[in-house]
Scaffold this active site. Sequence first.
Site, PDB file in Angstrom:
ATOM      1  N   VAL A  15       0.826  -1.204   0.000  1.00 25.82           N
ATOM      2  CA  VAL A  15       0.000   0.000   0.000  1.00 25.82           C
ATOM      3  C   VAL A  15       0.859   1.253   0.000  1.00 25.82           C
ATOM      4  O   VAL A  15       0.583   2.213  -0.736  1.00 25.82           O
ATOM      5  CB  VAL A  15      -0.952   0.000   1.206  1.00 25.82           C
ATOM      6  CG1 VAL A  15      -1.767   1.291   1.258  1.00 25.82           C
ATOM      7  CG2 VAL A  15      -1.885  -1.204   1.140  1.00 25.82           C
ATOM      8  N   VAL A 134     -11.255   0.191   6.099  1.00 25.39           N
ATOM      9  CA  VAL A 134     -12.422  -0.673   5.886  1.00 25.39           C
ATOM     10  C   VAL A 134     -12.725  -0.761   4.398  1.00 25.39           C
ATOM     11  O   VAL A 134     -12.953   0.250   3.744  1.00 25.39           O
ATOM     12  CB  VAL A 134     -13.667  -0.131   6.629  1.00 25.39           C
ATOM     13  CG1 VAL A 134     -14.877  -1.029   6.372  1.00 25.39           C
ATOM     14  CG2 VAL A 134     -13.391  -0.019   8.116  1.00 25.39           C
ATOM     15  N   GLY A 136     -10.955  -1.394   1.717  1.00 22.92           N
ATOM     16  CA  GLY A 136     -10.010  -0.937   0.702  1.00 22.92           C
ATOM     17  C   GLY A 136     -10.426   0.330  -0.003  1.00 22.92           C
ATOM     18  O   GLY A 136     -10.567   1.392   0.604  1.00 22.92           O
ATOM     19  N   LYS A 207     -13.127  -4.455  11.164  1.00 21.53           N
ATOM     20  CA  LYS A 207     -13.816  -3.545  10.252  1.00 21.53           C
ATOM     21  C   LYS A 207     -15.261  -3.323  10.672  1.00 21.53           C
ATOM     22  O   LYS A 207     -15.773  -2.195  10.597  1.00 21.53           O
ATOM     23  CB  LYS A 207     -13.739  -4.104   8.828  1.00 21.53           C
ATOM     24  CG  LYS A 207     -12.323  -4.228   8.289  1.00 21.53           C
ATOM     25  CD  LYS A 207     -12.285  -5.006   6.986  1.00 21.53           C
ATOM     26  CE  LYS A 207     -10.870  -5.205   6.481  1.00 21.53           C
ATOM     27  NZ  LYS A 207     -10.798  -6.059   5.279  1.00 21.53           N
TER      28      LYS A 207
END
Length: 435
Positions: A15, A134, A136, A207
């Site tokens: 990421v 949460v 992506g 999440k």
Amino acid sequence: MVEPLNIALAGLGTVGTGVVRLIETNAELIARRAGRPIRIAAVSARDRTKDRGVDLTQYTWEDDPAALAAREDVDVVVELVGGSDGPALSLARKAIGNGKGLVTANKAMIAHHGLELASAAESAGVALKFEAAVAGGIPVIKGLSEGAAANKIERVYGILNGTCNYILSTMEDTGRDFTDVLEEAQRLGYAEADPTFDIEGIDAAHKLSILAAIAFGSRLRFDAVETMGVSPVKAADIEQARSLGYVIRLIGMAEIDRLDGGVGLFQRVRPHLVPIDHPLAHVDGATNAVVAEGNFMGRLLFQGAGAGDGPTASAVVADIIDIARGEKGAAFSMPASELEDIAPAPTGHRFGRSYLRFIVHDRPGVLAEITAAMRDAGVSIESLIQKAPSDDAGEVIIAVVTHEGPESAVTEAMRILDGSDNLAAQPLVMQIIAN
């Protein structure tokens, strides 16, 4: 000339490098939308020598991520280290304490410490944003906290873990069993070498607790999420579900229950049977999807890539753009002091239909024992399917679908059967989602 927003980036994994790549590739467009340029001032990661596929030589390197929070040329710290505590939490606290905005994709840290960080950010007058934590690249946090802000959210639920969804939908498509598909998911990079957080439902529970806090204006209660993963699901369960008109999905579900003594916060992550004509039944592969039901807006469906460098980096940079525009706002859609402390709701009173799967020894009297336990517990059986025994194991699979009734009755039936010599394995209970 408009001053740039200077950011520091901690964590240069998939990421983190995606964030660098996105900011560099879309720099002009991002500046126009943010109203000012976004500039990476410094970065930090464990290995300075690793080839990450992006040129990092133009950025100042800090070996200690905590040093990023002390830099005077940094306005916002982006935390992509991961972990609920340790270096990630230390960096988050220092960044906010030093008057820096904080952007993170760290659902574990937010689930465990989000209230503390939100209160600190409000006191410091800085932004705390975690859209990427949460689902992506799906803007579900923004959708709930902004787009649905005028609504009383009655229920929020969905597919919150791409690894589990890939495993279940692949089992569905191929007829293969859990262990085989998990190994494939690990080879393809959909599952970690240690997949425990994913397959046991912990990631989805992190999440869900965040979504519940935003949806209902409640304090985070990760500790109260009832959690079960997908490892008990067998290919035979997938087959039986299909024959009954369902698919199996790992669903995180939260809602406010109205009880005699007030209200309670219901939060559960576990495999469910989903009707084939329900929107979530068609969410395949590593995709995530969230359904929110509001009293005026009706049902909303958010669906898209729940992980990966591109989608998650997009959510991170979207948060940075919001801060560049001067948008701070409350992290959980209202001030932390306004979040209600709602006690966990008991589950026994909940009404619904259930799927019960038993693996039993192939001998007389087994079916009679199971049906007697159902009768004594007050469980009404809608249908019962018994598969022929396999030649080698001498075991039978019995699948029961119940009529609508209280979950406490199913729990009591399982208690009656607990320890029975006829059971070859622990029974599996999955709730059935209504349309």
